[in-house]
Design an enzyme around this catalytic site. Structure first.
Site, PDB file in Angstrom:
ATOM      1  N   LYS A  75       2.259  10.825   4.998  1.00 12.26           N
ATOM      2  CA  LYS A  75       2.523   9.686   5.902  1.00 12.26           C
ATOM      3  C   LYS A  75       2.859   8.435   5.085  1.00 12.26           C
ATOM      4  O   LYS A  75       3.833   7.728   5.379  1.00 12.26           O
ATOM      5  CB  LYS A  75       1.287   9.420   6.775  1.00 12.26           C
ATOM      6  CG  LYS A  75       1.372   8.129   7.585  1.00 12.26           C
ATOM      7  CD  LYS A  75       0.006   7.583   7.990  1.00 12.26           C
ATOM      8  CE  LYS A  75      -0.799   7.119   6.815  1.00 12.26           C
ATOM      9  NZ  LYS A  75      -2.021   6.359   7.144  1.00 12.26           N
TER      10      LYS A  75
ATOM     11  N   LYS B 133       0.835  -1.206   0.000  1.00 14.55           N
ATOM     12  CA  LYS B 133       0.000   0.000   0.000  1.00 14.55           C
ATOM     13  C   LYS B 133       0.874   1.263   0.000  1.00 14.55           C
ATOM     14  O   LYS B 133       0.638   2.207  -0.761  1.00 14.55           O
ATOM     15  CB  LYS B 133      -0.921  -0.013   1.227  1.00 14.55           C
ATOM     16  CG  LYS B 133      -1.621   1.292   1.532  1.00 14.55           C
ATOM     17  CD  LYS B 133      -2.582   1.707   0.439  1.00 14.55           C
ATOM     18  CE  LYS B 133      -3.132   3.107   0.700  1.00 14.55           C
ATOM     19  NZ  LYS B 133      -3.965   3.599  -0.395  1.00 14.55           N
TER      20      LYS B 133
END
Ligand code: NAD
Length: 300
Positions: free
Chosen positions: A239, A170
């Site tokens: 992030k 991811k």
């Protein structure tokens, strides 16, 4: 049908939990934002809240959809994992840190539980329509148990490897996505300075080898329209990039382009734009545009 504990009713978690409730699963929901919990219960009167931590012992599966590894670990160690029954399957669908996820999986297994990481791609629209891509780390047997749930949420389920692998995939996917956003915005700005309308440049990209999810699904829809409403903020994208670069560093893989990408996004974050939608990079990466007809600005 399963009893599913669901923690994190934000932009993604709310529509995902809604789809599960609508598919007939029994939902126990929790969020630190009690307004979100109330809205969920109003829309799904059959659901329960986890006002009493003991409620978690009824869940066959507990899903987390939270901002970060820090928060996932805090929620689990804050009572959820202790209250859950033996053999409960924990599925972290957040975009978390792969090495921490692998360690978390081992800790849960030592306590007699099971763990999958199953982050998603496809945005808020994909969550609403059940069209997410789901990348799974963990073992096949646990994935088999979760398959019915994943089928409600996503259009493709990919078993990536051992625990933590889904989270690694991811982060790497979002690194590519972030690089594509930055490169596309820069190309549009250069083209604009040369007198090419950004909508025309986007048409060129979409008909050519520079096309991407950014050019096809973000530029016209969220950037040029000025709506900036994809539902995915700069803070979360940054992030994810940092998870990917930290993974490269910890594995000793040189990734200079990825670090440059991180620097670009981090500088926008540092300028105070973390809560802005990530498609606002179209504004934040803009540099002052001198007049197109000023020939001195064009370096042939
Ligand atoms: P969000 O900020 O909209 O939602 C997070 C939710 O978690 C909020 O409702 C918040 O109140 C809740 N929360 C925070 N701390 C909590 C705590 N200690 N206890 C209980 N609840 C708590 O985030 P989101 O956009 O839904 O994203 C969730 C995860 O999915 C993130 O890891 C993100 O990176 C990832 N993701 C987001 C998108 C997107 O398009 N938004 C797409 C794919 C993946």
């Amino acid at each position: 049908m399963s009893t599913i504990g669901f923690v994190g009713l934000g932009n993604m978690g709310f529509p995902m939990a809604s789809r599960l409730a609508e598919a007939g699963h029994r939902l126990i929901v929790e969020d630190r934002d009690q307004g979100a919990v109330q809205r969920f219960q109003d829309q799904h009167p059959g659901s329960r809240t986890a006002i009493d931590v003991k409620a978690w012992q009824d869940a066959d599966i507990i899903i987390t959809m939270l901002p970060s590894s820090d928060i996932v670990e805090a929620v689990l160690s804050g009572g959820v994992a202790a209250a859950a029954s033996l053999n409960t399957l924990f599925i972290d669908m957040s975009s978390s840190e792969p090495i921490r996820s692998r360690n978390l999986g081992q800790r849960l297994e030592q306590q007699g539980m099971r763990y999958l990481d199953a982050p998603v791609s496809g945005g808020v629209r994909g969550a609403q329509n059940g069209q997410l891509a789901i990348m799974v780390g963990g073992n096949w047997q646990d994935l088999d148990q979760a398959k019915d749930i994943f089928d409600v949420l996503g259009k493709s389920v990919i078993h990536v490897g051992k625990a933590g692998s889904g989270h690694a995939a991811k982060a790497l996917n979002n690194l590519v996505s972030a690089a594509s956003v930055a490169a596309t915005v820069e190309a549009l700005r250069v083209g604009e300075r040369f007198g090419i309308d950004p909508a025309t440049m986007t048409e060129v990209l979409n008909a050519s080898s520079g096309r991407s999810n950014t050019s096809e699904n973000k530029v016209a829809q969220f950037m040029l329209s000025g709506t900036f409403g994809s539902g995915f903020p700069i803070g979360l994208m940054t992030k994810d990039i940092k998870i990917a670069t930290a993974l490269a560093d910890s594995l000793g893989v040189e990734a200079p382009f990825s670090h440059d990408c991180e620097t670009i996004w981090q500088s926008v974050l540092d300028a105070g734009h973390g809560a802005d939608d990530h498609t606002r990079m179209y504004e934040h990466l803009a540099t002052p545009t001198p007049a197109f007809n000023d020939e001195r600005q064009i370096h042939a």
